[in-house]
Design a protein around this motif. Structure first.
Motif, PDB file in Angstrom:
ATOM      1  N   LEU A 160     -11.273  -5.102  18.524  1.00 36.86           N
ATOM      2  CA  LEU A 160     -11.313  -5.066  17.062  1.00 36.86           C
ATOM      3  C   LEU A 160     -10.330  -6.034  16.417  1.00 36.86           C
ATOM      4  CD1 LEU A 160     -11.728  -1.240  16.386  1.00 36.86           C
ATOM      5  CD2 LEU A 160     -13.466  -3.028  16.210  1.00 36.86           C
ATOM      6  N   THR A 161      -9.357  -6.508  17.168  1.00 41.10           N
ATOM      7  CA  THR A 161      -8.393  -7.474  16.632  1.00 41.10           C
ATOM      8  C   THR A 161      -8.602  -8.873  17.198  1.00 41.10           C
ATOM      9  OG1 THR A 161      -6.762  -6.882  18.324  1.00 41.10           O
ATOM     10  CG2 THR A 161      -6.645  -5.696  16.222  1.00 41.10           C
ATOM     11  N   GLY A 162      -9.654  -9.055  17.971  1.00 47.04           N
ATOM     12  CA  GLY A 162      -9.935 -10.368  18.533  1.00 47.04           C
ATOM     13  C   GLY A 162      -8.947 -10.804  19.589  1.00 47.04           C
ATOM     14  N   THR A 163      -8.304  -9.833  20.230  1.00 47.06           N
ATOM     15  CA  THR A 163      -7.298 -10.148  21.255  1.00 47.06           C
ATOM     16  C   THR A 163      -7.676  -9.521  22.598  1.00 47.06           C
ATOM     17  OG1 THR A 163      -5.981  -8.212  20.590  1.00 47.06           O
ATOM     18  CG2 THR A 163      -5.444 -10.323  19.536  1.00 47.06           C
ATOM     19  N   SER A 164      -8.934  -9.545  22.917  1.00 44.96           N
ATOM     20  CA  SER A 164      -9.410  -8.903  24.147  1.00 44.96           C
ATOM     21  C   SER A 164      -8.753  -9.466  25.395  1.00 44.96           C
ATOM     22  CB  SER A 164     -10.931  -9.041  24.262  1.00 44.96           C
ATOM     23  OG  SER A 164     -11.582  -8.214  23.320  1.00 44.96           O
ATOM     24  N   GLN A 165      -8.486 -10.753  25.388  1.00 46.07           N
ATOM     25  CA  GLN A 165      -7.887 -11.363  26.574  1.00 46.07           C
ATOM     26  C   GLN A 165      -6.521 -10.744  26.860  1.00 46.07           C
ATOM     27  OE1 GLN A 165      -7.738 -15.648  26.457  1.00 46.07           O
ATOM     28  NE2 GLN A 165      -6.591 -15.815  28.371  1.00 46.07           N
ATOM     29  N   ALA A 166      -5.697 -10.615  25.825  1.00 46.00           N
ATOM     30  CA  ALA A 166      -4.366 -10.020  26.004  1.00 46.00           C
ATOM     31  C   ALA A 166      -4.472  -8.539  26.328  1.00 46.00           C
ATOM     32  CB  ALA A 166      -3.528 -10.228  24.746  1.00 46.00           C
ATOM     33  N   ALA A 167      -5.403  -7.847  25.668  1.00 40.64           N
ATOM     34  CA  ALA A 167      -5.565  -6.413  25.903  1.00 40.64           C
ATOM     35  C   ALA A 167      -6.036  -6.140  27.323  1.00 40.64           C
ATOM     36  CB  ALA A 167      -6.550  -5.822  24.896  1.00 40.64           C
ATOM     37  N   ASP A 168      -7.004  -6.900  27.772  1.00 39.92           N
ATOM     38  CA  ASP A 168      -7.523  -6.700  29.131  1.00 39.92           C
ATOM     39  C   ASP A 168      -6.442  -6.978  30.174  1.00 39.92           C
ATOM     40  OD1 ASP A 168      -9.959  -6.010  28.095  1.00 39.92           O
ATOM     41  OD2 ASP A 168     -10.902  -7.959  28.465  1.00 39.92           O
ATOM     42  N   ALA A 169      -5.642  -8.007  29.949  1.00 39.52           N
ATOM     43  CA  ALA A 169      -4.583  -8.335  30.898  1.00 39.52           C
ATOM     44  C   ALA A 169      -3.555  -7.205  30.975  1.00 39.52           C
ATOM     45  CB  ALA A 169      -3.897  -9.642  30.497  1.00 39.52           C
ATOM     46  N   ALA A 170      -3.173  -6.670  29.810  1.00 35.65           N
ATOM     47  CA  ALA A 170      -2.210  -5.569  29.788  1.00 35.65           C
ATOM     48  C   ALA A 170      -2.803  -4.315  30.408  1.00 35.65           C
ATOM     49  CB  ALA A 170      -1.763  -5.292  28.353  1.00 35.65           C
ATOM     50  N   ALA A 171      -4.092  -4.062  30.131  1.00 35.88           N
ATOM     51  CA  ALA A 171      -4.758  -2.886  30.694  1.00 35.88           C
ATOM     52  C   ALA A 171      -4.819  -2.967  32.213  1.00 35.88           C
ATOM     53  CB  ALA A 171      -6.168  -2.760  30.108  1.00 35.88           C
ATOM     54  N   GLU A 172      -5.159  -4.135  32.716  1.00 38.29           N
ATOM     55  CA  GLU A 172      -5.258  -4.302  34.169  1.00 38.29           C
ATOM     56  C   GLU A 172      -3.887  -4.201  34.836  1.00 38.29           C
ATOM     57  OE1 GLU A 172      -7.287  -8.004  34.514  1.00 38.29           O
ATOM     58  OE2 GLU A 172      -9.125  -7.214  33.586  1.00 38.29           O
ATOM     59  N   GLU A 173      -2.869  -4.737  34.180  1.00 44.83           N
ATOM     60  CA  GLU A 173      -1.515  -4.670  34.748  1.00 44.83           C
ATOM     61  C   GLU A 173      -1.038  -3.221  34.827  1.00 44.83           C
ATOM     62  OE1 GLU A 173       3.051  -6.242  33.868  1.00 44.83           O
ATOM     63  OE2 GLU A 173       1.389  -6.866  32.573  1.00 44.83           O
ATOM     64  N   PHE A 174      -1.250  -2.460  33.748  1.00 43.41           N
ATOM     65  CA  PHE A 174      -0.813  -1.065  33.761  1.00 43.41           C
ATOM     66  C   PHE A 174      -1.602  -0.253  34.787  1.00 43.41           C
ATOM     67  CE2 PHE A 174      -1.221   3.338  32.269  1.00 43.41           C
ATOM     68  CZ  PHE A 174       0.110   3.708  32.335  1.00 43.41           C
ATOM     69  N   THR A 175      -2.914  -0.457  34.828  1.00 45.90           N
ATOM     70  CA  THR A 175      -3.755   0.263  35.788  1.00 45.90           C
ATOM     71  C   THR A 175      -3.298  -0.008  37.216  1.00 45.90           C
ATOM     72  OG1 THR A 175      -5.660   0.207  34.289  1.00 45.90           O
ATOM     73  CG2 THR A 175      -6.111   0.588  36.623  1.00 45.90           C
ATOM     74  N   ALA A 176      -2.966  -1.246  37.510  1.00 49.43           N
ATOM     75  CA  ALA A 176      -2.494  -1.600  38.845  1.00 49.43           C
ATOM     76  C   ALA A 176      -1.184  -0.884  39.167  1.00 49.43           C
ATOM     77  CB  ALA A 176      -2.315  -3.110  38.956  1.00 49.43           C
ATOM     78  N   ARG A 177      -0.306  -0.757  38.176  1.00 44.89           N
ATOM     79  CA  ARG A 177       0.959  -0.047  38.387  1.00 44.89           C
ATOM     80  C   ARG A 177       0.713   1.416  38.740  1.00 44.89           C
ATOM     81  NH1 ARG A 177       4.935  -0.190  33.687  1.00 44.89           N
ATOM     82  NH2 ARG A 177       6.155   0.915  35.269  1.00 44.89           N
ATOM     83  N   VAL A 178      -0.201   2.051  38.006  1.00 40.58           N
ATOM     84  CA  VAL A 178      -0.499   3.461  38.273  1.00 40.58           C
ATOM     85  C   VAL A 178      -1.130   3.616  39.649  1.00 40.58           C
ATOM     86  CG1 VAL A 178      -1.798   5.487  37.529  1.00 40.58           C
ATOM     87  CG2 VAL A 178      -0.757   3.988  35.818  1.00 40.58           C
ATOM     88  N   GLU A 179      -2.074   2.763  39.966  1.00 41.67           N
ATOM     89  CA  GLU A 179      -2.754   2.861  41.258  1.00 41.67           C
ATOM     90  C   GLU A 179      -1.787   2.646  42.415  1.00 41.67           C
ATOM     91  OE1 GLU A 179      -5.929   0.069  40.844  1.00 41.67           O
ATOM     92  OE2 GLU A 179      -7.243   1.513  39.811  1.00 41.67           O
ATOM     93  N   GLU A 180      -0.838   1.748  42.244  1.00 42.95           N
ATOM     94  CA  GLU A 180       0.165   1.515  43.286  1.00 42.95           C
ATOM     95  C   GLU A 180       1.019   2.763  43.495  1.00 42.95           C
ATOM     96  OE1 GLU A 180       3.873  -1.519  44.389  1.00 42.95           O
ATOM     97  OE2 GLU A 180       2.860  -1.652  42.447  1.00 42.95           O
TER      98      GLU A 180
END
Length: 350
Positions: A201-221
């Motif tokens: 909704l803010t046109g920042t999907s690239q940054a949002a997806d990168a942050a989402a993937e980084e956090f998800t990886a931290r939890v999975e680890e």
């Protein structure tokens, strides 16, 4: 979603009082709406918008030059849309650059994508881990679920984000100003999806997806080698304690990295007695103290007066840990949950 919005200076009282202050409460319970006439709000919003848009012909209105829009490396353009957690459709002709936050998960998500809200409700927004102490934001006054719509209008947002189950009653008035998106994360995965939606909704999907993937990886680890210790996250008062169940972002996160035997039932923020806690006998307790001032006695200390509490494994091993209550209670987003994860892992690994 979950825990609603505690002010740092919110007085502690009964669990019901704390729930009302934090926005914790049964799903579907909506706050009373302010009764200011909609016609007046429409005039106010139009005037504020006209004031905000009036500028010299040569003045750019790009997000990069808008102090309320923050800084982003890449902003998309064109129509954007989403469906919020109440089923309402959010449709914007262009990505939002001026976002008013009625809930901290909004500030949290904007922080992840490099944007600053134009308006905030929680003082935690000024924490250096979020928008920062120098952020230029208008305060939204009023009680939780009864926010002052004039403050929202004067901020001239093109999107407002609030908490479902608490701020639903504001929709009719707020949507005279800008679309209202209501979110309700019940798990850390939901919080990740909120981040992705804010990115869209803010046109920042690239940054949002990168942050989402980084956090998800931290939890999975962390979840790959969970602790066998039993944990508990509590808030409230002795005799009126609340628990972050597995149907909350914090509870679901603790369930990934430890033994967390606290099912949701009818309410994601369940009320429990010390006897129920003793039956599970947690090894580590994370206590959230909501205070009226710096001299408020920590929840852990107040609980220590209970003989049954003192027999808990966590109490006997001095592992009743006071945590940053506003972050644990109201953050809900990936910045906040990253802080929760760090603190929880540090205690479980010690």
């Amino acid at each position: 979603m979950r825990k609603p919005v505690p002010h740092r200076d919110a007085p502690t009282a009964t669990l019901a009082d704390t729930a009302a202050t934090l926005g914790r409460g049964p799903r579907g319970v909506t706050a009373r709406r302010r009764t200011r006439p909609l016609a007046a709000l429409t005039v106010l919003a139009a005037a504020a918008l006209a004031s905000a848009c009036s500028s010299d012909p040569g003045t750019s209105t790009d997000a990069a030059q808008d102090p309320g829009a923050g800084d982003t490396a890449s902003v998309d353009s064109g129509p954007v849309s989403a469906t919020d957690d109440t089923g309402a459709a959010i449709e914007l002709a262009q990505p939002a650059t001026r976002v008013a936050c009625l809930t901290m998960i909004c500030v949290d998500a904007l922080t992840e994508v490099g944007l600053t809200p134009v308006a905030y409700r929680d003082a935690l927004a000024f924490d250096e881990r979020y928008a920062g102490p120098d952020a230029d934001m208008r305060e939204i006054t009023g009680g939780f679920g009864e926010e002052n719509v004039e403050d929202i209008a004067l901020a001239t947002p093109d999107l407002v984000i609030g908490l479902a189950g608490a701020q639903d009653g504001l929709r009719e008035a707020v949507e005279q100003i800008a679309p209202l998106m209501l979110v309700e994360p019940r798990s850390w995965q939901d919080s990740v999806e909120v981040l992705r939606t804010v990115g869209e909704l803010t046109g920042t999907s690239q940054a949002a997806d990168a942050a989402a993937e980084e956090f998800t990886a931290r939890v999975e680890e962390a979840a790959a080698e969970p602790s066998d210790l039993t944990t508990l996250s509590i808030f409230g008062e002795p005799g009126s304690l609340g628990v972050d169940t597995v149907a909350t972002p914090v509870g679901s996160l603790l369930d990934e990295i430890s033994d967390y035997p606290w099912p949701a039932g009818d309410d994601p923020f369940a009320t429990v007695a010390v006897e129920q806690i003793a039956a599970e006998d947690p090894d580590v307790v994370f206590a959230q103290t909501f205070s009226a001032g710096d001299d408020t006695e920590p929840l852990a200390d107040r609980l220590a007066a209970d003989p049954l509490w003192r027999r808990l494994s966590a109490a006997q091993s001095d592992r009743v840990v006071e945590v940053d209550a506003p972050v644990w209670a109201t953050g809900r987003g990936t910045v906040s949950l990253g802080i929760v994860l760090d603190q929880a892992l540090a205690e479980l690994e010690s």
